[in-house]
Design a protein around this motif. Structure first.
Motif, mmCIF file in Angstrom:
data_model
loop_
_atom_site.group_PDB
_atom_site.id
_atom_site.type_symbol
_atom_site.label_atom_id
_atom_site.label_comp_id
_atom_site.label_asym_id
_atom_site.label_seq_id
_atom_site.Cartn_x
_atom_site.Cartn_y
_atom_site.Cartn_z
ATOM 1 N N UNK B 1 0.841 -1.201 0.000
ATOM 2 C CA UNK B 1 0.000 0.000 0.000
ATOM 3 C C UNK B 1 0.870 1.241 0.000
ATOM 4 N N UNK B 3 1.263 3.913 1.788
ATOM 5 C CA UNK B 3 2.015 4.347 2.952
ATOM 6 C C UNK B 3 3.144 3.388 3.279
ATOM 7 N N UNK B 7 6.857 4.466 3.577
ATOM 8 C CA UNK B 7 7.503 4.252 4.869
ATOM 9 C C UNK B 7 8.852 3.556 4.680
ATOM 10 N N UNK B 33 -0.749 12.061 1.391
ATOM 11 C CA UNK B 33 0.315 11.349 2.094
ATOM 12 C C UNK B 33 1.098 12.276 3.014
ATOM 13 N N UNK B 36 -0.439 12.782 6.325
ATOM 14 C CA UNK B 36 -0.392 11.679 7.273
ATOM 15 C C UNK B 36 0.934 11.615 8.018
#
Lengths: 443, 443
Positions: B1, B3, B7, B33, B36
């Motif tokens: 995904x 994120x 990450x 993004x 977040x």
């Protein structure tokens, strides 16, 4: 106020007064008032409208109200209205109507309109295809800005919108979109392909309509091109329908989160039985689930009998756990809905909520200690305080995790939010309370 | 995904990978993004963007995230971004920013931009003036369609929108609006005044922004002309800002209804203390209010001691009353928000909810009777059943009436909804329960 004035006119059956009242209002205001009335009054008022305003007002009504109004019209007026509707509005009307009504509508339509409507109804419920408008002005690649404007002038009269124009190849496959703004502001000989936005968002006709609507809101689009499985343009989803979709979705979410089956009509038009029916299922489920709490208390009945003061704090603890769980659940459901949280975040969220619950529980425990000490005695106060800490943390974790887990396995998170969480936390919270009481008070 | 990929790139400090990732995404996806991430990571990612995309991404960020990003930029980049912003977005950014930051922003602006921003900030918080765009293309009465299009071409480059064009007299007073669609589709010599929509909705710059946004949604407007007290056009409120206003207002309502102080930032970006702070005030208030329930139980302690089985049903009754009240309150608050109910309806609503509560209570009483009879004995079961009926009716009336009464005296109805109603119903519900118990069981 508007309704009082109208109510008086209706009571006095002042037809001329009603006509004047209707003529003085904007179409959306008239539609709003009609929506607040019972079906028979709504039809009466609608038939008093000027013929040239009737369609505009009709287009502003909810599908439920449209159905009521149409049912009260004679064939000619009925078919005139239905024929003049935009195909996407008509599809929405029929999608929610009983079969006999739908047949009557389709029977009176011209061939072209019936075909468009049948196409739209062919898409699954809740999909983009049911909300899009098929009346678009596609521009062929290779046009100049002024040729494109000519195209718009020639074909734009019936289009739902001319502000977003899909650009297509010879097979009607989507190449991009160009805005009317760019066409107007560019030099006339500029190639349309130079004005096209690259990588435009678009949706498939079978995509979920609510997701497409939220995408439009995030990307600030006035219209979203819709394509079939072979990427051919089949329609446009416009911002007004997207906004309605989002408002309806939010209202549904809010209803579910308060243990209500969503009621699609106007709040004031709902009868007592309709309102009761939208709430009873959940209330019954929850009262049956609450039997758990009765059982838990029976298990600990001896403890209760030994220290009757423990009973005094049951509503307080159950209420606090419910509030804490409800806060966490509501925040999680809303964050899921607006796309700020994804199901993959569940562990991060649960860990964070656990710490939030501990922090909150610690602060509340001070209050709990005070209340307990002032009203009963110190040992009970300690029991209450410790219970508050544990219950708050537990409630926060459960409250935030359950909606995310629900969404992961395909259940609407709003359904598994505050009401269910509260009931679960009630029963488990009581177990926590009495176990702590046994430990602290030695019973 | 998305994120997870990002990450990983961040963990490995893979700068080239991050740049590729950013380049492949749409601006609104990048903005999502960034929102977040924590502030430092957001700035890092932002500085990796291509210069030509930076502004577009920046415009998609929430004001809170915009502030974080700007704080991490050097003067030149800072001022370039701020100068290029639309004046309404800039006003919104400054409206929520600390004084030092605001000064830095204003200091670097050109005279024209600073003046526009100062004008917008002169309007009260939450008013239309703070959200409108002052960059409009007003058309003088007396133009033909083709002259009007010429005007649009000449001045439209900087306008926020050219789809809704206000028509004004010599003193810039609003006469109506004409849509670009009509201008393009009409014969070139048609007078603009013939194309103007009569009685167009408009707003005053000092009007409440949320009400104006909901008006736009009801009337299906793409833009709403805004005038000053002398009816001179000062700006346009556009649909994208209206939709954001409504989403923010709904999120606030939802938060308040679950006893949370609205948190304006991204859910995932909130720290543990920030989340706790948004919830603690209400939790403390409610636990203090719940002391009422402790007092009520103390008053009836002798009754409890005589019939200990009564304690078994306290959570069930309190929970059911809370659910019924919460259903009614949530429906009322939502109906108020979307304009389906007005404060003058309070008596009609209360009477209707009373009957709904009686009907629901009767159905639930059957279940309560069964549970009571199966788990304890018949007299207690009758007590529980009767209490359910009365508590449900009372809860429904209180639940629906309190938000309407609150709005009447100027309090936000969402604040006086489910949490407060539940606590009130808890305490009064217990009184009802024990009074019925004394009557039925003769204690």
């Amino acid at each position: 106020m508007a309704t009082d004035v109208l109510r008086e006119l209706l009571d006095r059956n002042d037809v001329a007064g009603m006509q004047r009242w209707l003529a003085e209002r904007q179409p959306y205001e008239v539609a709003d008032e009609l929506g607040r009335q019972d079906p028979i009054t709504a039809v009466l008022l609608f038939r008093l409208l000027d013929k040239d305003r009737a369609l505009t007002v009709f287009e502003e009504l909810d599908p439920v109200d449209q159905q009521h109004v149409l049912s009260g019209l004679r064939d000619q007026a009925f078919h005139d209205l239905v024929e003049a509707m935009d195909p996407d509005d008509r599809a929405r009307l029929l999608g929610e109507a009983p079969a006999k009504f739908a047949q009557r509508v389709l029977a009176g339509l011209s061939l072209r309109e019936r075909q468009m409507t049948a196409d739209l109804l062919g898409y699954p419920e809740g999909s983009v295809g049911r909300y899009m408008s098929p009346e678009v002005v596609p521009l062929r690649q290779g046009l100049t800005a002024s040729q494109a404007l000519g195209s718009v002038r020639a074909k734009g009269a019936d289009a739902e919108t001319v502000y977003t124009l899909p650009v297509v190849d010879d097979h009607r496959r989507l190449q991009g979109v160009v805005t009317l703004r760019r066409l107007v502001l560019s030099p006339p000989d500029r190639q349309v392909t130079e004005l096209v936005t690259a990588d435009t968002p678009h949706a498939y006709a079978t995509d979920d309509a609510e997701s497409a609507a939220r995408l439009m809101q995030q990307a600030n689009l006035l219209a979203l091109p819709v394509v079939d499985s072979e990427n051919r343009v089949v329609g446009l989803l416009t911002i007004d329908d997207a906004v309605e979709l989002i408002e309806a979705a939010d209202t549904e979410d809010i209803a579910r989160q308060s243990a209500t089956t969503p009621w699609p009509g106007h709040y004031m038009a709902a009868s007592v039985t309709q309102l009761a029916r939208s709430r009873v299922v959940w209330l019954l489920l929850l009262i049956v689930a609450a039997t758990l709490t009765v059982n838990v208390l029976q298990i600990f009945e001896t403890t209760l009998a030994e220290v009757t003061a423990l009973a005094l704090f049951i509503p307080l603890l159950v209420g606090t756990g419910g509030n804490a769980g409800s806060q966490a659940a509501t925040a999680a459901v809303r964050a899921l809905a607006v796309g700020e949280v994804r199901t993959g975040d569940v562990l991060r969220v649960a860990w964070r909520e656990c710490r939030v619950g501990l922090l909150l529980g610690a602060m509340l425990a001070v209050v709990g200690l005070l209340i307990g000490a002032l009203l009963v005695d110190f040992p009970v106060a300690v029991t209450v305080a410790l219970s508050v800490v544990v219950i708050c943390s537990w409630a926060a974790v459960v409250g935030a995790a359950m909606p995310l887990l629900a969404k992961r396995i395909g259940i609407d998170p709003a359904v598994v939010s505050a009401p269910l969480v509260t009931t679960l936390v009630d029963a488990t919270g009581l177990i926590i309370y009495f176990l702590i009481a046994r430990a602290v008070l030695g019973v």
